[in-house]
Design an enzyme around this catalytic site. Structure first.
Site, PDB file in Angstrom:
ATOM      1  N   PRO A 124      74.099 103.385  37.859  1.00 17.82           N
ATOM      2  CA  PRO A 124      73.247 104.229  38.690  1.00 17.82           C
ATOM      3  C   PRO A 124      72.873 105.500  37.934  1.00 17.82           C
ATOM      4  O   PRO A 124      73.486 105.818  36.914  1.00 17.82           O
ATOM      5  CB  PRO A 124      74.150 104.555  39.879  1.00 17.82           C
ATOM      6  CG  PRO A 124      75.545 104.452  39.363  1.00 17.82           C
ATOM      7  CD  PRO A 124      75.525 103.463  38.225  1.00 17.82           C
ATOM      8  N   GLU A 155      60.611  98.121  36.405  1.00 18.29           N
ATOM      9  CA  GLU A 155      59.900  98.684  37.580  1.00 18.29           C
ATOM     10  C   GLU A 155      59.776 100.178  37.313  1.00 18.29           C
ATOM     11  O   GLU A 155      60.750 100.917  37.393  1.00 18.29           O
ATOM     12  CB  GLU A 155      60.699  98.418  38.866  1.00 18.29           C
ATOM     13  CG  GLU A 155      60.881  96.949  39.199  1.00 18.29           C
ATOM     14  CD  GLU A 155      59.590  96.273  39.657  1.00 18.29           C
ATOM     15  OE1 GLU A 155      58.602  96.978  39.932  1.00 18.29           O
ATOM     16  OE2 GLU A 155      59.565  95.033  39.718  1.00 18.29           O
ATOM     17  N   LEU A 156      58.551 100.626  37.017  1.00 21.35           N
ATOM     18  CA  LEU A 156      58.386 101.982  36.477  1.00 21.35           C
ATOM     19  C   LEU A 156      57.582 102.891  37.407  1.00 21.35           C
ATOM     20  O   LEU A 156      57.442 102.622  38.590  1.00 21.35           O
ATOM     21  CB  LEU A 156      57.742 101.882  35.089  1.00 21.35           C
ATOM     22  CG  LEU A 156      58.430 100.886  34.131  1.00 21.35           C
ATOM     23  CD1 LEU A 156      57.706 100.788  32.807  1.00 21.35           C
ATOM     24  CD2 LEU A 156      59.897 101.261  33.920  1.00 21.35           C
ATOM     25  N   CYS A 179      58.526 105.574  44.382  1.00 20.20           N
ATOM     26  CA  CYS A 179      57.605 105.072  43.352  1.00 20.20           C
ATOM     27  C   CYS A 179      56.277 104.669  43.975  1.00 20.20           C
ATOM     28  O   CYS A 179      55.227 104.820  43.359  1.00 20.20           O
ATOM     29  CB  CYS A 179      58.235 103.903  42.602  1.00 20.20           C
ATOM     30  SG  CYS A 179      58.828 102.607  43.690  1.00 20.20           S
TER      31      CYS A 179
HETATM   32  P1  NDP Z   1      64.690 107.784  34.565  1.00 18.84           P
HETATM   33  O1  NDP Z   1      63.813 106.900  33.771  1.00 18.84           O
HETATM   34  O2  NDP Z   1      64.901 109.169  34.100  1.00 18.84           O
HETATM   35  O3  NDP Z   1      66.150 107.142  34.727  1.00 18.84           O
HETATM   36  C1  NDP Z   1      66.350 105.846  35.251  1.00 18.84           C
HETATM   37  C2  NDP Z   1      67.723 105.353  34.845  1.00 18.84           C
HETATM   38  O4  NDP Z   1      67.750 105.125  33.438  1.00 18.84           O
HETATM   39  C3  NDP Z   1      68.859 106.341  35.124  1.00 18.84           C
HETATM   40  O5  NDP Z   1      70.013 105.638  35.517  1.00 18.84           O
HETATM   41  C4  NDP Z   1      69.054 106.985  33.771  1.00 18.84           C
HETATM   42  O6  NDP Z   1      70.313 107.556  33.631  1.00 18.84           O
HETATM   43  C5  NDP Z   1      68.876 105.790  32.868  1.00 18.84           C
HETATM   44  N1  NDP Z   1      68.561 106.082  31.466  1.00 18.84           N
HETATM   45  C6  NDP Z   1      68.086 107.223  30.918  1.00 18.84           C
HETATM   46  N2  NDP Z   1      67.904 107.062  29.582  1.00 18.84           N
HETATM   47  C7  NDP Z   1      68.255 105.790  29.285  1.00 18.84           C
HETATM   48  C8  NDP Z   1      68.279 105.018  28.089  1.00 18.84           C
HETATM   49  N3  NDP Z   1      67.881 105.520  26.923  1.00 18.84           N
HETATM   50  N4  NDP Z   1      68.690 103.735  28.155  1.00 18.84           N
HETATM   51  C9  NDP Z   1      69.077 103.196  29.338  1.00 18.84           C
HETATM   52  N5  NDP Z   1      69.078 103.877  30.501  1.00 18.84           N
HETATM   53  C10 NDP Z   1      68.676 105.160  30.484  1.00 18.84           C
HETATM   54  O7  NDP Z   1      64.089 107.745  36.042  1.00 18.84           O
HETATM   55  P2  NDP Z   1      64.465 108.658  37.276  1.00 18.84           P
HETATM   56  O8  NDP Z   1      65.902 108.483  37.609  1.00 18.84           O
HETATM   57  O9  NDP Z   1      63.954 110.041  37.014  1.00 18.84           O
HETATM   58  O10 NDP Z   1      63.629 107.985  38.471  1.00 18.84           O
HETATM   59  C11 NDP Z   1      62.351 108.349  38.826  1.00 18.84           C
HETATM   60  C12 NDP Z   1      61.340 107.369  38.269  1.00 18.84           C
HETATM   61  O11 NDP Z   1      61.644 106.063  38.724  1.00 18.84           O
HETATM   62  C13 NDP Z   1      59.925 107.647  38.745  1.00 18.84           C
HETATM   63  O12 NDP Z   1      59.041 107.532  37.659  1.00 18.84           O
HETATM   64  C14 NDP Z   1      59.676 106.537  39.760  1.00 18.84           C
HETATM   65  O13 NDP Z   1      58.323 106.210  39.918  1.00 18.84           O
HETATM   66  C15 NDP Z   1      60.459 105.416  39.169  1.00 18.84           C
HETATM   67  N6  NDP Z   1      60.759 104.421  40.186  1.00 18.84           N
HETATM   68  C16 NDP Z   1      60.100 103.217  40.138  1.00 18.84           C
HETATM   69  C17 NDP Z   1      60.289 102.268  41.123  1.00 18.84           C
HETATM   70  C18 NDP Z   1      59.586 100.951  41.085  1.00 18.84           C
HETATM   71  O14 NDP Z   1      59.973 100.058  41.833  1.00 18.84           O
HETATM   72  N7  NDP Z   1      58.562 100.765  40.258  1.00 18.84           N
HETATM   73  C19 NDP Z   1      61.185 102.525  42.264  1.00 18.84           C
HETATM   74  C20 NDP Z   1      61.855 103.807  42.201  1.00 18.84           C
HETATM   75  C21 NDP Z   1      61.624 104.712  41.196  1.00 18.84           C
HETATM   76  P3  NDP Z   1      70.540 109.122  34.016  1.00 18.84           P
HETATM   77  O15 NDP Z   1      69.905 109.377  35.344  1.00 18.84           O
HETATM   78  O16 NDP Z   1      71.999 109.230  34.088  1.00 18.84           O
HETATM   79  O17 NDP Z   1      69.881 109.906  32.925  1.00 18.84           O
END
Ligand code: NDP
Length: 496
Positions: free
Chosen positions: A162, A233-234, A267
């Site tokens: 998470p 899913e971005l 998102c």
């Molecule tokens: P991030 O991309 O910052 O982080 C997502 C996850 O990736 C976190 O658990 C994070 O850890 C982890 N992470 C960070 N760096 C790495 C790496 N190099 N390798 C592997 N994992 C890594 O997203 P946010 O948490 O800020 O979420 C918001 C974003 O998510 C928005 O852009 C939103 O649109 C998108 N989103 C998309 C959805 C969809 O269904 N398309 C649904 C919900 C959200 P840590 O937090 O500990 O840094």
């Protein structure tokens, strides 16, 4: 042992410290999952389904505790936690075990290719092994735990990483699965930063990632080193189009709800609205009035707060920057437009009128409680502007002319488009949900959203043994002649 301190964004209060799984401990976690997975797979759909259905019951019985935990680490309202997260989890825990035996059943295949006639052909699905689910902070249940459920139903072991900001919900769900009888090691949580996520990618058989487009690219790059499949899913910048003949009251309600719900940190939030000129002023007046009436603050008793806190500290700066840049470029902030004073991390519900695509509020993901509204001449301009984006996650069209609404919807470059609704497709787990363009790769939900957690295996069984196979050695001129005549006979007609 290093720890992460979880803070309540709505009050600033310290919630709990949790132990971190450092990157070098991830391999051991995956090894444990790998040894637990064959037993889980061997339980079959029925055995796995029984445990997941028990987890559904557990979730319903512990709904208050789960909603409180979600609210405490995200600052979202009780209704956002209950309606969107707990309800989604309860649905998913019943849905996937029910669908898995159907959608992953062996499929008989027929061929008309004469060279392989007479063979029995089957596609079968087998779990991949260990799936790594990496989730964001905005929906700790839906987007971390939620994606683990179909992977488990398919027979995989799962490790969830998470967001470091919101680890508590995943840990609570791990307890729930354990109390529901899930065998040890089948579901584990790796709490940690991005580095823990990166280490997980190196070890697992597939990565289900939800998060920003920027991190999604890094995940795919890392996964390329081990040729590990990824589903991404971005981010999004979902447009809503309001045509002149729309039920304006409904469109305004939907625009306000789907831009402000969860503090706009969804998102598939409505992030920009295009309104046909004849109804533009009336629409802006309606959404301004409705937004002004929203109650914002720390989650309290049921029904007391509409809009919660900003979960992730840096997100407030992004929202401020987008609103200020729009103001400077000539847009009109009709309500809100500031960080709320006092305790907790809140940004006022904000409507920005008279925007255009020179403003970041219309082109970049804001991920906050903002509703920018732009006037367009007609549906053609609305479609053009909606498609003028690197993102393609969801979209909405409002009109009373349903045929026209569907025609417009079909021309929008996005993974899902709702007519006279927005974002609601997410609740129909039968429908694929996934982004086009920079919004992702692959889908969750629907048959493809389950099959991605499996290997496809093609089985071909030859039931008879012909005296002489046409393709066996040695080749000779008679055989070559038969092949040539066969090609002409079966494929050549009409092509001469
Ligand atoms: P991030 O991309 O910052 O982080 C997502 C996850 O990736 C976190 O658990 C994070 O850890 C982890 N992470 C960070 N760096 C790495 C790496 N190099 N390798 C592997 N994992 C890594 O997203 P946010 O948490 O800020 O979420 C918001 C974003 O998510 C928005 O852009 C939103 O649109 C998108 N989103 C998309 C959805 C969809 O269904 N398309 C649904 C919900 C959200 P840590 O937090 O500990 O840094």
């Amino acid at each position: 042992m290093a720890t992460i301190s979880v803070e309540n964004p709505a009050t600033g209060a310290h919630v709990r410290d949790v132990e971190v799984t450092p990157p070098d401990a991830v391999a051991a976690l995956v090894a444990r999952a790998r040894s637990a997975q064959p037993g889980w797979e061997a339980l079959g759909y029925e055995g796995r389904g029984r445990i997941l259905k028990r987890a559904q019951k557990w979730l319903i019985e512990h709904a208050d505790e789960v909603a409180d935990t979600i609210s405490s680490e995200t600052g979202k309202t009780r209704e956002d936690a209950m309606l969107v997260e707990v309800a989604y989890g309860a649905n998913a825990l019943g849905f996937w075990p029910k669908k898995a035996p159907k959608w992953l059943a062996d499929e008989k295949v027929h061929t008309f290719n004469p060279f392989v006639l007479g063979r029995r052909m089957v596609v079968r699905y087998r779990p991949l092994g260990v799936v790594g689910v990496i989730g964001p902070w905005n929906y700790p249940l839906v987007n971390s735990v939620g994606d683990a459920i179909p992977a488990l139903a398919a027979g995989n072991a799962v490790i969830v990483k998470p967001s470091e900001v919101t680890p508590l919900t995943s840990l609570l769900f791990e307890r729930g699965l354990h109390e529901s009888g899930l065998p040890d090691g089948v579901f584990q949580v790796a709490v940690g930063t991005g580095e823990t996520g990166a280490a997980l990618i190196d070890e697992v058989d597939m990565v289900m990632f939800t998060g920003s487009t920027r991190t999604g690219r890094k995940v795919m790059e890392r996964a390329a080193q081990t040729l590990t499949p990824v589903s991404l899913e971005l981010g999004g910048k979902d447009p809503m189009i309001v045509l002149a003949d729309a039920d304006l009251e409904r469109a305004a309600n939907a625009a306000v709800y789907y831009s402000m719900q969860n503090g706009g940190q969804t998102c598939i939030s409505i992030e920009r609205v295009y309104v046909e000129a004849p109804v533009y002023d009336e629409f802006v007046a309606k959404v301004t009035e409705k937004t002004k009436a929203l109650r914002q603050g720390p989650p309290g008793a049921a029904g007391t707060v509409d809009v919660g806190a900003m979960t992730f500290p840096p997100q407030v700066e992004i929202v401020e920057r987008h609103v200020q840049q729009a103001r400077d470029a000539g847009a009109r902030v009709t309500t809100g437009g500031h960080v709320r004073a006092g305790t907790g991390r809140f940004y006022e519900p904000t409507v920005i009128a008279d925007v255009d695509h020179s403003m970041t509020a219309m082109t970049e993901e804001t991920f906050g409680p903002t509703l920018p509204v732009m006037k367009v001449a007609d549906a053609e301009e609305a479609i053009r502007q909606a498609n003028d984006s690197p993102y393609g996650l969801g979209a909405a069209v409002f009109t009373k002319d349903l045929a026209k609404g569907e025609r417009v919807a079909r021309r929008i470059d996005a993974g899902a488009v709702c007519v006279n609704d927005a974002a609601l497709n997410y609740l129909a787990l039968e429908l694929p949900m996934g982004g086009w363009k920079d919004s992702g790769m692959g889908v969750r939900h629907g048959p493809a959203g389950l099959r991605k957690y499996t290997h496809q295996q093609a089985l071909m069984v030859t039931r008879f043994a012909p005296k002489r196979e046409i393709h066996y050695f040695p080749y000779n001129a008679k055989i070559t002649g038969a092949i040539t005549r066969g090609i002409e006979l079966f494929y050549g007609r009409g092509h001469r």
